[in-house]
Design a protein around this motif. Structure first.
Motif, mmCIF file in Angstrom:
data_model
loop_
_atom_site.group_PDB
_atom_site.id
_atom_site.type_symbol
_atom_site.label_atom_id
_atom_site.label_comp_id
_atom_site.label_asym_id
_atom_site.label_seq_id
_atom_site.Cartn_x
_atom_site.Cartn_y
_atom_site.Cartn_z
ATOM 1 N N ILE A 303 -10.775 -4.409 26.263
ATOM 2 C CA ILE A 303 -9.504 -3.741 26.558
ATOM 3 C C ILE A 303 -9.619 -3.047 27.909
ATOM 4 O O ILE A 303 -10.581 -2.300 28.152
ATOM 5 C CB ILE A 303 -9.157 -2.716 25.465
ATOM 6 N N PRO A 304 -8.698 -3.278 28.829
ATOM 7 C CA PRO A 304 -8.766 -2.623 30.145
ATOM 8 C C PRO A 304 -8.748 -1.099 30.022
ATOM 9 O O PRO A 304 -8.173 -0.550 29.071
ATOM 10 C CB PRO A 304 -7.504 -3.130 30.859
ATOM 11 N N THR A 305 -9.376 -0.439 30.977
ATOM 12 C CA THR A 305 -9.354 1.025 30.995
ATOM 13 C C THR A 305 -7.917 1.532 31.063
ATOM 14 O O THR A 305 -7.544 2.473 30.363
ATOM 15 C CB THR A 305 -10.151 1.552 32.200
ATOM 16 N N ARG A 306 -7.137 0.923 31.917
ATOM 17 C CA ARG A 306 -5.698 1.225 31.982
ATOM 18 C C ARG A 306 -4.988 0.262 31.031
ATOM 19 O O ARG A 306 -4.919 -0.930 31.285
ATOM 20 C CB ARG A 306 -5.145 1.048 33.395
ATOM 21 N N THR A 307 -4.456 0.780 29.945
ATOM 22 C CA THR A 307 -3.834 -0.093 28.956
ATOM 23 C C THR A 307 -2.602 -0.816 29.508
ATOM 24 O O THR A 307 -2.187 -1.827 28.939
ATOM 25 C CB THR A 307 -3.445 0.707 27.701
ATOM 26 N N ASP A 308 -2.028 -0.297 30.604
ATOM 27 C CA ASP A 308 -0.911 -1.006 31.247
ATOM 28 C C ASP A 308 -1.323 -2.408 31.686
ATOM 29 O O ASP A 308 -0.471 -3.288 31.852
ATOM 30 C CB ASP A 308 -0.422 -0.234 32.470
ATOM 31 N N ASP A 309 -2.617 -2.611 31.901
ATOM 32 C CA ASP A 309 -3.092 -3.903 32.390
ATOM 33 C C ASP A 309 -3.306 -4.921 31.273
ATOM 34 O O ASP A 309 -3.575 -6.096 31.543
ATOM 35 C CB ASP A 309 -4.414 -3.722 33.155
ATOM 36 N N LEU A 310 -3.200 -4.497 30.004
ATOM 37 C CA LEU A 310 -3.518 -5.394 28.892
ATOM 38 C C LEU A 310 -2.589 -6.600 28.839
ATOM 39 O O LEU A 310 -3.044 -7.752 28.798
ATOM 40 C CB LEU A 310 -3.461 -4.625 27.568
ATOM 41 N N TYR A 311 -1.292 -6.364 28.797
ATOM 42 C CA TYR A 311 -0.327 -7.466 28.708
ATOM 43 C C TYR A 311 -0.437 -8.397 29.918
ATOM 44 O O TYR A 311 -0.550 -9.627 29.743
ATOM 45 C CB TYR A 311 1.075 -6.886 28.549
ATOM 46 N N ALA A 315 -1.650 -12.288 29.449
ATOM 47 C CA ALA A 315 -0.599 -13.273 29.725
ATOM 48 C C ALA A 315 -0.970 -14.200 30.873
ATOM 49 O O ALA A 315 -0.747 -15.421 30.809
ATOM 50 C CB ALA A 315 0.713 -12.558 30.027
ATOM 51 N N LEU A 316 -1.568 -13.641 31.925
ATOM 52 C CA LEU A 316 -1.834 -14.437 33.122
ATOM 53 C C LEU A 316 -3.177 -15.161 33.079
ATOM 54 O O LEU A 316 -3.369 -16.152 33.780
ATOM 55 C CB LEU A 316 -1.777 -13.542 34.363
ATOM 56 N N ASN A 317 -4.106 -14.691 32.242
ATOM 57 C CA ASN A 317 -5.462 -15.248 32.278
ATOM 58 C C ASN A 317 -5.960 -15.866 30.970
ATOM 59 O O ASN A 317 -6.937 -16.607 30.989
ATOM 60 C CB ASN A 317 -6.455 -14.154 32.702
ATOM 61 N N HIS A 318 -5.305 -15.579 29.841
ATOM 62 C CA HIS A 318 -5.889 -16.001 28.567
ATOM 63 C C HIS A 318 -4.948 -16.754 27.632
ATOM 64 O O HIS A 318 -5.432 -17.529 26.796
ATOM 65 C CB HIS A 318 -6.424 -14.770 27.812
#
Length: 487
Positions: A303-311, A315-318
C-alpha cells in the motif's frame, strides 16, 4: 499504460468537448454565457452537477482513504442530505425571487455595497485557489500517465490543458458547461462502476459475493459513536450539513447551474435528484476503496504511503488496459468538470459583481467577459506553477485549510441576512469579515491549551461564521430605528 493509447484517448475526449462547445455556442451572447438563457432542463443540470462536485482529488482520495477511516466519510455524505434540503427550500427560492445572476447580489440588496463586494471577493479567493490546487493535484497524475512519456514538461502540459478548457468554454459558458459536465459525469460514474466490476472479476466475486465482501470488511464500518473519536457521527454529520450549505449553496460555481433552470420548481427537482445521485455515487467510491485494498492484499502489492496513490497505481500498473483506460477517462472527467465549471463561475462573478456588465451594452459586455475569462485562465496557470515550484504536500493541505476559512464569513453573512432583519453599518462589514478568520485561526491554534485538549476540525467553519454573525450583530440596530429592509 501505453503513452500512445493515453494520447489517443485524451485527444478524442477533448475533441468531443470542443465539438459540443461549437454546438451549444451557436448564437450565444453574454446572457447565454452567464445564465444559459434560463432554459436548462433540470435533469441535465442535476446529472452534470455530480461531475462538478466530485473533483479529481475526490476521485482518487475517497477510495484511498477507506483503509484509514473506513466508511466514516459516509456520515458526512448523510449530512449533505440535510444541507441540500436547506439549499433547496431556503436559499434557492431566495435567489430565484431576486432573479439573481450572481448569488452575491443578495448581499447588496440585504446589507449594501461593501457587504456585496466582500462576499464576492471571498468567493473569488476561495474558488480560485481551491480549484487551481485541485487541478494541480490531478494534473500530476495525468503528467505521469501521459505527458512524461511524451517528453512534455509539466508547465507546458498544464498550459495546454487550461488552454483546451478555455477553448470549449469561452463562448457558450454555462450553457456549454451544463452539457459537457453531463457527458463528463457519464465517464466518471462509468469509470467507478466498470472498475468495481472488473476488480470483482479479478477477485472471482459474483454480485452477491461483492456485496458480502464489502459488508464483511472491517473497513466498511459507517458509524462511530465515541465522543473523542474524530470520526464521531455527530461531528461528521454536522460537518456534512454545513459543507453542503457553504460549498454548494453559497458558492456561485454550483448555484450558477441551478439558476439556469426555467423556474424554482424545476430547480428544486434538480436539487432533489442531485442529492439522491450524490449519495449513491459516494457509496460506490467507498465500495471501490474496499475492493482496491482487497486486491492489493491478495496480490501482495504494498500500500503506498500516500493512500491517494493507491487507485492510480493499481489502475495504471496492475489491473490491465481496460481499467487503466477507464481510470484515465474518469480522473480526466472529474478534473475538468470541476475546473471548467469553476472558470466559468469565476468569470461570471467578476463580470457581474465587480465590472457591472449588466448595465453595459452587449458588445462591451462580450469584450469584458472575454478579457476576464482569459485572465482567470492565466491566474489558474500561475497558481498551479507556484505550487509545482513549492512542491510540498503540506503546503497544499495548508492552502485547503486556508480556503476553508474563506467560507466562514459567507456563512455568517447569509445566516445573519436570512435570520435577522436588522440593518448593519455596511462599511464596517469588510473589517468584520477579515477579522473573523484571524480570530478563528488564533482560537484554533490555542484550542488544545484553552479547551482541555480539544482540537477543532471542520468546526472552524462554524466558529468563523459565528464570529462574523456576532460582529454583524454588534454593528446592527433594531429594524424599528431604521427604514424597513427586505431580505
Amino acid at each position: 499504460m501505453n503513452t500512445t493509447i493515453a494520447l489517443v484517448i485524451l485527444v478524442a475526449y477533448f475533441g468531443m468537448l470542443i465539438a459540443v462547445s461549437f454546438y451549444t455556442a451557436r448564437g450565444a451572447d453574454t446572457t447565454t454565457f452567464f445564465t444559459a438563457n434560463r432554459q436548462s432542463p433540470w435533469w441535465l443540470v442535476a446529472f452534470g452537477m455530480i461531475g462538478t462536485s466530485l473533483s479529481g482529488v475526490t476521485f482518487i482520495s475517497v477510495p484511498g482513504a477507506v483503509g484509514k477511516i473506513g466508511f466514516s466519510y459516509f456520515q458526512v455524505v448523510l449530512g449533505y442530505i440535510i444541507g441540500y434540503l436547506v439549499i433547496g427550500t431556503v436559499l434557492m427560492p431566495l435567489y430565484y425571487r431576486l432573479n439573481l445572476i450572481s448569488i452575491y447580489g443578495y448581499l447588496e440588496k440585504r446589507f449594501g455595497f461593501w457587504s456585496y463586494k466582500t462576499g464576492a471577493g471571498f468567493f473569488l479567493l476561495a474558488r480560485t485557489v481551491g480549484s487551481a490546487v485541485r487541478l494541480y493535484v490531478a494534473a500530476g497524475v495525468l503528467q505521469i500517465a501521459l505527458f512524461d512519456g511524451l517528453g512534455i514538461p509539466f508547465g507546458v502540459s498544464v498550459l495546454i490543458t487550461i488552454g483546451l478548457i478555455w477553448v470549449y468554454t469561452f463562448k457558450g459558458g454555462v450553457k456549454t458547461i451544463i452539457l459537457t459536465d453531463s457527458l463528463q459525469t457519464i465517464f466518471l460514474v462509468t469509470a467507478v462502476i466498470l472498475t468495481i466490476y472488473l476488480i470483482s472479476q479479478e477477485l472471482g466475486l459474483s454480485f452477491g459475493g461483492l456485496v458480502q465482501t464489502v459488508q464483511d470488511s472491517s473497513m466498511s464500518q459507517v458509524f462511530y459513536w465515541d465522543a473523542n473519536d474524530p470520526k464521531n457521527f455527530f461531528k461528521q454529520f454536522i460537518s456534512g450539513i454545513f459543507i453542503a450549505i457553504v460549498m454548494t449553496g453559497l458558492d456561485q460555481d454550483l448555484m450558477q447551474k441551478n439558476l439556469t433552470c426555467k423556474n424554482i420548481g424545476e430547480a428544486q427537482k434538480n436539487m432533489f435528484w442531485f442529492t439522491f445521485t450524490m449519495v449513491i455515487v459516494n457509496f460506490l467510491f467507498l465500495s471501490l476503496g474496499v475492493l482496491l485494498y482487497q486486491y492489493a492484499q491478495r496480490e501482495g502489492i504494498a500500500i503506498p504511503t500516500r493512500t491517494d496513490d493507491l487507485y492510480p497505481q493499481l489502475a495504471l500498473n496492475h489491473l490491465g488496459l481496460v481499467v487503466g483506460i477507464t481510470f484515465l477517462l474518469g480522473i480526466t472527467a472529474a478534473t475538468y468538470a470541476s475546473a471548467d465549471s469553476a472558470l466559468t463561475a469565476l468569470t461570471t462573478s467578476f463580470c457581474v459583481d465587480f465590472m457591472n456588465v449588466e448595465a453595459r451594452p452587449e458588445a462591451e459586455r462580450s469584450r469584458i467577459k472575454h478579457i476576464v475569462h482569459i485572465g482567470f485562465s492565466l491566474l489558474f496557470y500561475v497558481v498551479i506553477i507556484v505550487f509545482r515550484q513549492l512542491n510540498s504536500k503540506e503546503v497544499i493541505t495548508a492552502v485547503f485549510d486556508i480556503a476553508g476559512y474563506t467560507y466562514g464569513p459567507l456563512l455568517g453573512l447569509y445566516a445573519f441576512g436570512i435570520f435577522s432583519k436588522r440593518p448593519v453599518l455596511d462599511w464596517v462589514v469588510p473589517f468584520i469579515c477579515l477579522a473573523s478568520p484571524v480570530l478563528t485561526y488564533i482560537v484554533n491554534e490555542n484550542s488544545a491549551a484553552w479547551f482541555n485538549g480539544y482540537q477543532f476540525g471542520f468546526e472552524r467553519l462554524l466558529l468563523n461564521g459565528l464570529f462574523t454573525f456576532v460582529g454583524l450583530w454588534a454593528v446592527s440596530r433594531p429594524v424599528k430605528e431604521a427604514e424597513p429592509v427586505t431580505a
